[in-house]
Design a protein around this motif. Structure first.
Motif: not given
Length: 362
Positions: A136-160
């Motif tokens: 999975f890869s976020p669409r149109g990722m702004n590199e300055y938003d890295y912290m937010y993407h890391n949080g969302i992906l960590s949420a999904l992966t931690s759930y699993l």
């Protein structure tokens, strides 16, 4: 003052009355000047109408505005039905991104909108069957938003991971919250330090490390979050051998949420693109996680994670690090990231050919 559809809004207009989420939480206060990102947030929450000041919008009001709002809502519902599963996953992901960004940006001045975050997190997790940790890869990722993407992906992966590791179901959503909010303390870090393109000084490193303590303090008064979520914000940089920070805890003193989030956080930190380095191969990152499990990360959680995400099917097409395309023909569970790969009839044993590795699934 006039009520106009969100789709007709332009940046720079002033809100004439508070905008509320569908659940009643305050999204924007009266008098706020709308920025471009605010328009995305309004659409993410499916807000149909906003009252704004000024005369330029008076032509759109009353019944016509109501009809437009109903038509837009119906159109949104139809579009949702027509979207592919992957599109639906990305749609809910993007809504989560807008919400977590606004939450981080407002946390110092207002309470965390836990109920809104939970509802959107549940909507995202409802699409979890379409989420592949390795691809999975976020669409149109702004590199300055890295912290937010890391949080969302960590949420999904931690759930699993919580599921795979055998935690009770009552913990799964809380573990997802722990992943989502583990870096919220960064909201209190000086942006010049947080987004610095240069190596940090020792003083700046110490300031960055304070985000763990800040995060715990920010979440301490959120009654809807359990102590494990707060401790994950505090402990996710601790190491099982006691070499981490801020308290140099050993593994037996770390909360299980913290040990799970630590694995998810490191995996996504290394596989997401940053301004100062490219994304790394998820398969190489798995191998690094495995080596880190000897003293740094919880070895049982790491092994559970690796075993689950590398359950390849024979015939899976992969790209190797030398750009050749091949098919997996056999996976050795003792070396899950290094299967046998057939490339144009040639069998490549990645266990023996250590200079090669899987770049990605095709």
């Amino acid at each position: 003052m006039a009520s106009i559809p969100v789709v007709d809004l332009k940046p720079g207009v002033k809100i004439a009355s508070a905008v509320h989420t569908p659940l009643g939480g305050v999204l924007f206060n009266k008098g706020k000047i709308l920025l471009p990102r605010d328009l995305d947030i309004l659409q993410a929450f499916l807000i149909q109408q906003v009252e704004v000041e000024g005369s330029e919008s008076k032509s759109v009001a009353g019944k016509d505005a109501g009809k437009n709002g109903q038509a837009q809502a119906q159109s949104t519902a139809v579009e949702a039905l027509e979207k592919s599963p992957q599109d639906q996953l990305h749609t809910e992901y993007d809504r989560m991104l807008n919400l977590i960004k606004s939450s981080f940006q407002s946390i110092l001045a207002s309470e965390l909108p836990v109920l809104d975050l939970r509802n959107q997190l549940e909507a995202l997790i409802a699409q979890l069957r379409h989420y592949n940790v390795l691809t999975f890869s976020p669409r149109g990722m702004n590199e300055y938003d890295y912290m937010y993407h890391n949080g969302i992906l960590s949420a999904l992966t931690s759930y699993l991971i919580a599921q795979w590791y055998g935690l009770p179901q009552k913990d799964w959503m809380q573990v997802a919250f722990a992943g989502l909010l583990h870096d919220i303390g960064n909201a209190k870090i000086d942006p010049k330090v947080l987004y610095s393109p240069l190596p940090l000084s020792s003083e700046e490193v110490e300031e960055m490390r304070m985000h763990t303590t800040y995060g715990y303090q920010m979440l301490r008064n959120s009654a809807a979050l359990n102590e494990g979520v707060r401790l994950a914000a505090l402990q996710h940089h601790e190491k099982v051998d006691g070499s981490g920070y801020p308290l140099r805890l050993t593994g037996d003193k770390m909360h299980v949420y913290s040990r799970i989030v630590a694995v998810a956080d490191i995996f996504h930190a290394m596989t997401l693109k940053k301004r100062y380095r490219k994304a790394q191969s998820p398969y190489m990152v798995l191998e690094q996680l495995q080596s880190e499990s000897f003293g740094k990360l919880d070895p049982a959680i790491v092994q559970t994670f690796i075993n689950k995400v590398t359950q390849f099917h024979n015939g899976t097409r992969v790209r190797l690090s030398d750009d050749r395309i091949g098919e997996i023909i056999f996976s050795d569970r003792n070396h899950p990231t290094r299967p046998l790969v057939s490339v144009n009839g040639q069998i490549i044993n990645l266990i023996q050919e250590r200079q090669l590795y899987i770049e990605n699934i095709v």
